[in-house]
Design a protein around this motif. Structure first.
Motif, PDB file in Angstrom:
ATOM      1  N   SER A  43      64.844 -21.893 -29.338  1.00  0.00           N
ATOM      2  CA  SER A  43      65.076 -20.865 -30.337  1.00  0.00           C
ATOM      3  C   SER A  43      64.884 -19.560 -29.609  1.00  0.00           C
ATOM      4  CB  SER A  43      64.072 -20.999 -31.480  1.00  0.00           C
ATOM      5  OG  SER A  43      63.944 -19.750 -32.145  1.00  0.00           O
ATOM      6  N   ILE A  48      58.483 -20.572 -32.070  1.00  0.00           N
ATOM      7  CA  ILE A  48      59.142 -21.722 -32.693  1.00  0.00           C
ATOM      8  C   ILE A  48      59.221 -22.880 -31.705  1.00  0.00           C
ATOM      9  CG2 ILE A  48      61.356 -22.578 -33.577  1.00  0.00           C
ATOM     10  CD1 ILE A  48      61.744 -19.926 -34.978  1.00  0.00           C
ATOM     11  N   VAL A 125      53.692 -23.233 -41.637  1.00  0.00           N
ATOM     12  CA  VAL A 125      54.635 -23.147 -42.764  1.00  0.00           C
ATOM     13  C   VAL A 125      56.000 -22.689 -42.262  1.00  0.00           C
ATOM     14  CG1 VAL A 125      55.218 -21.888 -44.893  1.00  0.00           C
ATOM     15  CG2 VAL A 125      52.882 -22.710 -44.533  1.00  0.00           C
ATOM     16  N   LEU A 126      56.018 -21.616 -41.483  1.00  0.00           N
ATOM     17  CA  LEU A 126      57.295 -20.988 -41.124  1.00  0.00           C
ATOM     18  C   LEU A 126      58.066 -21.788 -40.078  1.00  0.00           C
ATOM     19  CD1 LEU A 126      56.171 -17.255 -41.158  1.00  0.00           C
ATOM     20  CD2 LEU A 126      57.351 -18.540 -42.955  1.00  0.00           C
ATOM     21  N   VAL A 127      57.362 -22.383 -39.116  1.00  0.00           N
ATOM     22  CA  VAL A 127      58.079 -23.217 -38.153  1.00  0.00           C
ATOM     23  C   VAL A 127      58.594 -24.477 -38.861  1.00  0.00           C
ATOM     24  CG1 VAL A 127      57.934 -24.494 -35.981  1.00  0.00           C
ATOM     25  CG2 VAL A 127      56.845 -22.264 -36.175  1.00  0.00           C
ATOM     26  N   ASP A 129      59.632 -24.490 -41.925  1.00  0.00           N
ATOM     27  CA  ASP A 129      60.850 -23.987 -42.578  1.00  0.00           C
ATOM     28  C   ASP A 129      62.011 -23.927 -41.595  1.00  0.00           C
ATOM     29  OD1 ASP A 129      59.475 -23.693 -44.923  1.00  0.00           O
ATOM     30  OD2 ASP A 129      59.329 -21.502 -44.843  1.00  0.00           O
ATOM     31  N   PHE A 130      61.712 -23.455 -40.401  1.00  0.00           N
ATOM     32  CA  PHE A 130      62.774 -23.357 -39.394  1.00  0.00           C
ATOM     33  C   PHE A 130      63.334 -24.742 -39.053  1.00  0.00           C
ATOM     34  CE2 PHE A 130      64.117 -23.801 -35.012  1.00  0.00           C
ATOM     35  CZ  PHE A 130      65.164 -22.907 -34.975  1.00  0.00           C
ATOM     36  N   TYR A 132      63.282 -27.386 -40.723  1.00  0.00           N
ATOM     37  CA  TYR A 132      63.987 -27.909 -41.870  1.00  0.00           C
ATOM     38  C   TYR A 132      65.399 -27.318 -41.962  1.00  0.00           C
ATOM     39  CZ  TYR A 132      65.211 -29.261 -46.452  1.00  0.00           C
ATOM     40  OH  TYR A 132      65.900 -29.783 -47.488  1.00  0.00           O
ATOM     41  N   SER A 133      65.495 -25.998 -41.871  1.00  0.00           N
ATOM     42  CA  SER A 133      66.797 -25.326 -41.937  1.00  0.00           C
ATOM     43  C   SER A 133      67.708 -25.757 -40.799  1.00  0.00           C
ATOM     44  CB  SER A 133      66.609 -23.813 -41.831  1.00  0.00           C
ATOM     45  OG  SER A 133      66.486 -23.259 -43.101  1.00  0.00           O
ATOM     46  N   LYS A 134      67.125 -25.819 -39.634  1.00  0.00           N
ATOM     47  CA  LYS A 134      67.889 -26.203 -38.443  1.00  0.00           C
ATOM     48  C   LYS A 134      68.455 -27.624 -38.606  1.00  0.00           C
ATOM     49  CE  LYS A 134      68.726 -25.883 -33.863  1.00  0.00           C
ATOM     50  NZ  LYS A 134      69.376 -24.828 -33.134  1.00  0.00           N
TER      51      LYS A 134
ATOM     52  N   HIS B  99      56.697 -18.883 -49.930  1.00  0.00           N
ATOM     53  CA  HIS B  99      56.140 -19.095 -48.589  1.00  0.00           C
ATOM     54  C   HIS B  99      55.574 -17.794 -48.001  1.00  0.00           C
ATOM     55  CE1 HIS B  99      58.187 -23.225 -47.676  1.00  0.00           C
ATOM     56  NE2 HIS B  99      57.487 -23.223 -48.783  1.00  0.00           N
ATOM     57  N   TYR B 132      63.970 -24.721 -52.011  1.00  0.00           N
ATOM     58  CA  TYR B 132      64.837 -24.595 -50.866  1.00  0.00           C
ATOM     59  C   TYR B 132      65.807 -25.775 -50.772  1.00  0.00           C
ATOM     60  CZ  TYR B 132      66.546 -24.022 -46.268  1.00  0.00           C
ATOM     61  OH  TYR B 132      67.399 -23.897 -45.219  1.00  0.00           O
ATOM     62  N   THR B 152      73.569 -22.271 -44.431  1.00  0.00           N
ATOM     63  CA  THR B 152      72.513 -22.912 -43.644  1.00  0.00           C
ATOM     64  C   THR B 152      72.241 -22.136 -42.354  1.00  0.00           C
ATOM     65  OG1 THR B 152      74.156 -24.496 -42.808  1.00  0.00           O
ATOM     66  CG2 THR B 152      72.793 -25.204 -44.629  1.00  0.00           C
ATOM     67  N   THR B 155      69.828 -19.496 -43.644  1.00  0.00           N
ATOM     68  CA  THR B 155      68.438 -19.907 -43.873  1.00  0.00           C
ATOM     69  C   THR B 155      67.722 -20.151 -42.537  1.00  0.00           C
ATOM     70  OG1 THR B 155      69.128 -22.209 -44.166  1.00  0.00           O
ATOM     71  CG2 THR B 155      68.870 -20.890 -46.149  1.00  0.00           C
ATOM     72  N   THR B 156      68.473 -20.617 -41.535  1.00  0.00           N
ATOM     73  CA  THR B 156      67.858 -20.806 -40.219  1.00  0.00           C
ATOM     74  C   THR B 156      67.463 -19.457 -39.627  1.00  0.00           C
ATOM     75  OG1 THR B 156      69.255 -22.759 -39.928  1.00  0.00           O
ATOM     76  CG2 THR B 156      68.170 -21.926 -37.968  1.00  0.00           C
ATOM     77  N   ALA B 159      64.374 -18.116 -41.394  1.00  0.00           N
ATOM     78  CA  ALA B 159      63.135 -18.739 -40.924  1.00  0.00           C
ATOM     79  C   ALA B 159      62.731 -18.142 -39.579  1.00  0.00           C
ATOM     80  CB  ALA B 159      63.302 -20.256 -40.819  1.00  0.00           C
ATOM     81  N   GLU B 160      63.699 -17.925 -38.712  1.00  0.00           N
ATOM     82  CA  GLU B 160      63.397 -17.283 -37.423  1.00  0.00           C
ATOM     83  C   GLU B 160      62.838 -15.877 -37.649  1.00  0.00           C
ATOM     84  OE1 GLU B 160      66.236 -19.119 -33.950  1.00  0.00           O
ATOM     85  OE2 GLU B 160      67.154 -17.641 -35.285  1.00  0.00           O
ATOM     86  N   GLU B 162      61.195 -14.767 -40.217  1.00  0.00           N
ATOM     87  CA  GLU B 162      59.828 -14.843 -40.731  1.00  0.00           C
ATOM     88  C   GLU B 162      58.841 -15.110 -39.590  1.00  0.00           C
ATOM     89  OE1 GLU B 162      58.688 -14.306 -43.746  1.00  0.00           O
ATOM     90  OE2 GLU B 162      60.495 -14.272 -44.967  1.00  0.00           O
ATOM     91  N   VAL B 163      59.250 -15.994 -38.667  1.00  0.00           N
ATOM     92  CA  VAL B 163      58.370 -16.272 -37.526  1.00  0.00           C
ATOM     93  C   VAL B 163      58.250 -15.029 -36.639  1.00  0.00           C
ATOM     94  CG1 VAL B 163      57.942 -17.740 -35.513  1.00  0.00           C
ATOM     95  CG2 VAL B 163      58.915 -18.739 -37.581  1.00  0.00           C
TER      96      VAL B 163
END
Lengths: 340, 340
Positions: A43, A48, A125-127, A129-130, A132-134, B99, B132, B152, B155-156, B159-160, B162-163
């Motif tokens: 990433s 991540i 939480v956020l990784v 989410d990542f 999951y989205s990925k 989140h 989600y 998608t 959303t990816t 998430a990035e 947010e990280v």
């Protein structure tokens, strides 16, 4: 236990022998899975990669991607394009573990500090989410609408299952049916989806797709039953996390649920006291374990696992004999005998 | 500020007048959005409905679904099937808020206790996961592969983002470019995706799709810039959360970043001391705000917002005049003048 069921489940190999045989059979597939995982952990955001690697490289068995690959092969798939889709199941699994650890305030996972204890809950939480989205993005890229439908239906059910489990936290009055509902949603749906999507990917007709779904469904239930059993009978060294973890976290699993239903009032009180305590020590856990064993909770849970594994293997009967079928049968046997 | 830009941004209406005009224009669409949200909040798991309703019914402006609907109409869509897809953007937004609140340990959101303070972090994480998943499942059901791909991918990236924001927490040395990257990913991508997906849904050619994407991109950046500005200039009563929240949470936003870059060493030290303090009081916040204002951080942030809103409106020039275009322009004006 029904004697014929007992015989059917007798392992041809010892547990460690079985593991060695399975490992040899799946090695080429595992190597392809690992290579594919490596490729997708990148990433542009370094944290991540770090947290993702921690959870994904911490000794997972790659059960879900492997089941997808074997299921596709059962349905005639011969190519090498399966691994790219298979790793989606490992990423989804990793995402759910990261969120689980936050939810449970877990300290240890697979003999290592849980991600949330190293990088904190926000990163977990956020990784999660990542990942999951990925996973979904990777599946979208694959371009099969039915696969996407099954997968997103699965993740929605999984999330509901996790919330269900949360609702039942600290609830010792949970009955077997409600427990089964939780473990189906939180564990079996992803495993059965891996099998079913493997079948769709392999171009299966609906009866074969259904058969592999059923295999995964029962295997997934048995897998979680044994997990819950090992939390009472395993050794902390082997499990890589403390035993009695579920009890400590206020999770009533089948061994305890069955014991509660079959204990006398004095034992029920003993169980309730420990279950609702803020902190239990070694002695408390030994007491609970003794009652659970005495009241048949361990045997019953194991019998239920045997039953589901028998069902899982029976579901494969529509397929002709072939190496992948043998591997799937061995995996079912191994689920019962695994110590970790 | 360029005088022509200034003139262009002069509101035809007062802020409250503008709000009233926009509200009247969008009422029928908002009603369809609300009806659709209502229909999808059900789950067989009651806690999901309760937490989901709390976050979704807590006075969100429905900006994202509205932008999708208006964008589709800009591209010629006349039907009523847009609302079912539009609510996906509100659900995704709600999931990210749940989140975010866990990540930020937020206590208040939109004048109400944040979900995590009522039901705990586990429920906020898991209901967020559910919303989600459900959003993606709803989009899959819609059956347009390009829409799924854009969503998608979005959303990816979110998430990035947010990280990224988490990595930059407590980092006062963040520069403007890195800050912009964070707000694009965490806020602008979902807003631009709503516009772009509206265009795809409305059957737009690629130049119109691109134009609406650009509108959303710049609107989204401006929206977040104003959000970050209001955190310094707003009133707690209007915002529904304490002012100085970002400073308290260790988030360096543009007003502060600009001030740091343009302050003398004495002021920089003053800013650093407050920024890195565990807890800041009213007086600390007033000091920071004074320095930020004096060093031009508030003006600069506002000018940047004006610039992005000008770009947003300019992107619409490929479209003929029509009521939806006027509404999109008014929304851009309102973003600058909003107090909440």
């Amino acid at each position: 236990m029904n004697p014929s069921t007992q015989r059917e489940m007798d392992p041809v190999y010892s547990a460690s022998g079985l593991k060695a045989v399975i490992t040899a059979r799946i090695r080429p597939d595992l190597e392809r899975i690992e290579a594919e995982i490596q490729q997708h952990l990148d990433s542009s955001v370094p944290l991540i990669g770090v947290v993702g690697s921690h959870i994904i490289r911490s000794g997972g068995k790659r059960l879900r991607p492997l089941l997808m690959i074997l299921s596709a092969r059962m349905c005639g798939y011969q190519g090498r394009g399966d691994a790219a889709l298979a790793v989606v199941f490992e990423f989804l699994h990793a995402a759910s573990l990261l969120h689980d650890d936050v939810v449970d305030n877990a300290e240890v996972r697979r003999k290592q500090p849980a991600a949330n204890t190293i990088w904190g809950n926000p990163a977990a939480v956020l990784v999660g989410d990542f990942l999951y989205s990925k996973s979904i993005l990777m599946t979208v890229g694959h371009g099969n609408p039915r696969i996407l439908e099954v997968l997103t239906d699965t993740t929605t059910k999984m999330a509901e299952g996790e919330v269900l489990q949360l609702i039942h936290a600290d609830d010792l009055e949970l009955d077997e049916a409600a427990y089964l509902e939780v473990i189906i949603r939180k564990t079996a749906v992803l495993i059965s989806a891996a099998c079913r999507i493997g079948a769709i990917f392999g171009g299966a007709d609906s009866s074969r797709e259904q058969a592999l779904y059923r295999y995964g469904h029962h295997l997934g239930i048995a897998f979680q039953l044994i997990d819950d059993l090992l939390d009472y009978t395993g050794s902390a060294t082997e499990l890589g996390k403390p035993v009695g973890n579920d009890l400590q976290e206020g999770k009533a699993t089948l061994p305890l649920i069955y014991a509660m239903a079959n204990a006398d009032e004095a034992d029920r009180v003993r169980l309730r006291t420990r279950f609702s305590a803020d902190r239990i020590d070694e002695q408390d856990f030994r007491t609970v374990r003794q009652i659970v064993e005495l009241r048949g909770g361990l045997d019953y849970t194991r019998r239920q696992a045997v039953h589901h594994l028998t069902e899982a293997k029976a579901a494969l009967s529509v397929f002709p004999d072939q190496p992948s079928k043998e591997t799937l049968q061995m995996i079912a046997d191994y689920v019962l005998h695994r110590r970790v």
